[in-house]
Motif scaffolding. Structure first.
Motif, PDB file in Angstrom:
ATOM      1  N   PHE A 110       0.813  -1.215   0.000  1.00 39.43           N
ATOM      2  CA  PHE A 110       0.000   0.000   0.000  1.00 39.43           C
ATOM      3  C   PHE A 110       0.850   1.271   0.000  1.00 39.43           C
ATOM      4  O   PHE A 110       0.421   2.299  -0.504  1.00 39.43           O
ATOM      5  CB  PHE A 110      -0.936   0.009   1.223  1.00 39.43           C
ATOM      6  N   GLN A 111       2.043   1.193   0.560  1.00 39.87           N
ATOM      7  CA  GLN A 111       2.894   2.393   0.635  1.00 39.87           C
ATOM      8  C   GLN A 111       4.349   1.967   0.543  1.00 39.87           C
ATOM      9  O   GLN A 111       5.019   1.772   1.548  1.00 39.87           O
ATOM     10  CB  GLN A 111       2.631   3.150   1.937  1.00 39.87           C
ATOM     11  N   PHE A 112       4.823   1.822  -0.691  1.00 39.83           N
ATOM     12  CA  PHE A 112       6.177   1.317  -0.933  1.00 39.83           C
ATOM     13  C   PHE A 112       7.193   2.218  -0.238  1.00 39.83           C
ATOM     14  O   PHE A 112       7.159   3.442  -0.383  1.00 39.83           O
ATOM     15  CB  PHE A 112       6.447   1.268  -2.435  1.00 39.83           C
ATOM     16  N   SER A 113       8.119   1.608   0.510  1.00 40.79           N
ATOM     17  CA  SER A 113       8.993   2.397   1.393  1.00 40.79           C
ATOM     18  C   SER A 113      10.393   2.636   0.842  1.00 40.79           C
ATOM     19  O   SER A 113      11.162   3.364   1.452  1.00 40.79           O
ATOM     20  CB  SER A 113       9.116   1.674   2.745  1.00 40.79           C
ATOM     21  N   ARG A 114      10.739   2.038  -0.291  1.00 43.35           N
ATOM     22  CA  ARG A 114      12.117   2.136  -0.756  1.00 43.35           C
ATOM     23  C   ARG A 114      12.254   3.001  -2.015  1.00 43.35           C
ATOM     24  O   ARG A 114      13.175   2.836  -2.795  1.00 43.35           O
ATOM     25  CB  ARG A 114      12.680   0.728  -1.034  1.00 43.35           C
ATOM     26  N   TRP A 115      11.354   3.930  -2.204  1.00 45.54           N
ATOM     27  CA  TRP A 115      11.436   4.837  -3.355  1.00 45.54           C
ATOM     28  C   TRP A 115      11.001   6.221  -2.911  1.00 45.54           C
ATOM     29  O   TRP A 115       9.957   6.393  -2.289  1.00 45.54           O
ATOM     30  CB  TRP A 115      10.535   4.343  -4.483  1.00 45.54           C
ATOM     31  N   ALA A 194      -6.232   0.466  -5.394  1.00 44.29           N
ATOM     32  CA  ALA A 194      -5.071   1.360  -5.458  1.00 44.29           C
ATOM     33  C   ALA A 194      -5.491   2.787  -5.771  1.00 44.29           C
ATOM     34  O   ALA A 194      -4.960   3.745  -5.207  1.00 44.29           O
ATOM     35  CB  ALA A 194      -4.088   0.856  -6.512  1.00 44.29           C
ATOM     36  N   VAL A 195      -6.460   2.942  -6.685  1.00 46.34           N
ATOM     37  CA  VAL A 195      -6.959   4.277  -7.024  1.00 46.34           C
ATOM     38  C   VAL A 195      -7.659   4.905  -5.820  1.00 46.34           C
ATOM     39  O   VAL A 195      -7.440   6.082  -5.492  1.00 46.34           O
ATOM     40  CB  VAL A 195      -7.906   4.200  -8.233  1.00 46.34           C
ATOM     41  N   ALA A 196      -8.498   4.119  -5.142  1.00 47.81           N
ATOM     42  CA  ALA A 196      -9.281   4.642  -4.016  1.00 47.81           C
ATOM     43  C   ALA A 196      -8.409   5.013  -2.822  1.00 47.81           C
ATOM     44  O   ALA A 196      -8.664   6.002  -2.131  1.00 47.81           O
ATOM     45  CB  ALA A 196     -10.333   3.623  -3.600  1.00 47.81           C
ATOM     46  N   THR A 197      -7.354   4.223  -2.575  1.00 47.96           N
ATOM     47  CA  THR A 197      -6.516   4.458  -1.401  1.00 47.96           C
ATOM     48  C   THR A 197      -5.318   5.356  -1.683  1.00 47.96           C
ATOM     49  O   THR A 197      -4.603   5.739  -0.758  1.00 47.96           O
ATOM     50  CB  THR A 197      -5.999   3.118  -0.831  1.00 47.96           C
ATOM     51  N   GLY A 198      -5.086   5.664  -2.966  1.00 44.47           N
ATOM     52  CA  GLY A 198      -3.939   6.488  -3.313  1.00 44.47           C
ATOM     53  C   GLY A 198      -2.619   5.788  -3.067  1.00 44.47           C
ATOM     54  O   GLY A 198      -1.646   6.406  -2.626  1.00 44.47           O
TER      55      GLY A 198
END
Length: 212
Positions: A110-115, A194-198
């Motif tokens: 949900f929230q990629f941390s390495r970019w 993914a669209v709904a949660t950003g």
């Protein structure tokens, strides 16, 4: 990206094997489904959704066909156990601490941390990590980069599916429509979530190539 294209191929494999296992009812097909589902889930955590979706389709399919018996239950349990066995076998990273492993996968899904880069979109610079990227980014990138004839075929397919559920379609019988719908939802639901949660996305929409 190699992983994204592998995910696309494995998703197609998983859906096809699941349909074959559901219709042919052979134990070898059920075991193959467990293996392919484990492979797709090992590639990316979203594969677990594919496995669950096709499993739910099996339950609805067997119910509509009124084929519940001891063998159908054994096949369902075999699919679950074989999936679990193959997934654990293929995923040594989870062996020391399974709960921490899955928490890491879900949080990064949900929230990629390495970019921590920036994205040029519609003439402006956005910081996706800070939640600046508009939710329309994914949908617009898919629309702009997908050939028109594929978009047309997708529209016709969705229309036929809805038409058939209204009782007027003649291409698929109801139980087969359930399997086809499950395959479609495997592609569409994660994209819409993914669209709904950003969710954090970058480099176009390669993270969702499986929705092809």
């Amino acid at each position: 990206n190699n992983k994204d294209l592998v995910l696309l191929c494995l998703l197609v494999d998983t859906c096809c094997v699941a349909v074959r296992a559901t219709r042919r009812k052979k134990l070898s097909d059920v075991l193959l489904f467990g293996l392919t589902a484990a492979l797709v889930s090992n590639t990316k955590i979203v594969g677990l959704f594919f496995f669950g979706m096709m499993g739910l389709a099996y339950i609805v399919y067997v119910s509509l066909k009124k084929q519940w018996n001891r063998k159908s239950v054994v096949r369902m349990l075999t699919a679950i156990l074989s999936f679990a066995f193959f997934y654990v076998l293929l995923t040594p990273a989870m062996w020391p601490d399974p709960s921490q492993y899955f928490l890491h996968l879900l949080s990064n899904a949900f929230q990629f941390s390495r970019w921590h880069g920036q994205i040029l979109f519609e003439g402006a610079i956005f910081d996706p990590v800070a939640g600046e990227l508009p939710r329309r980014y994914l949908i617009k990138l898919i629309y702009l980069t997908t050939p028109l004839f594929i978009l047309g075929l997708a529209a016709v397919g969705v229309f036929e599916l809805l038409h058939s559920f209204c009782g007027k379609g003649k291409i698929l019988a109801l139980p087969e429509r359930v399997l086809f719908t499950a395959a479609c939802l495997c592609a569409l639901v994660p994209l819409l979530v993914a669209v709904a949660t950003g969710s954090l996305v970058y480099n176009g929409w390669r993270h969702f190539y499986f929705s092809y």
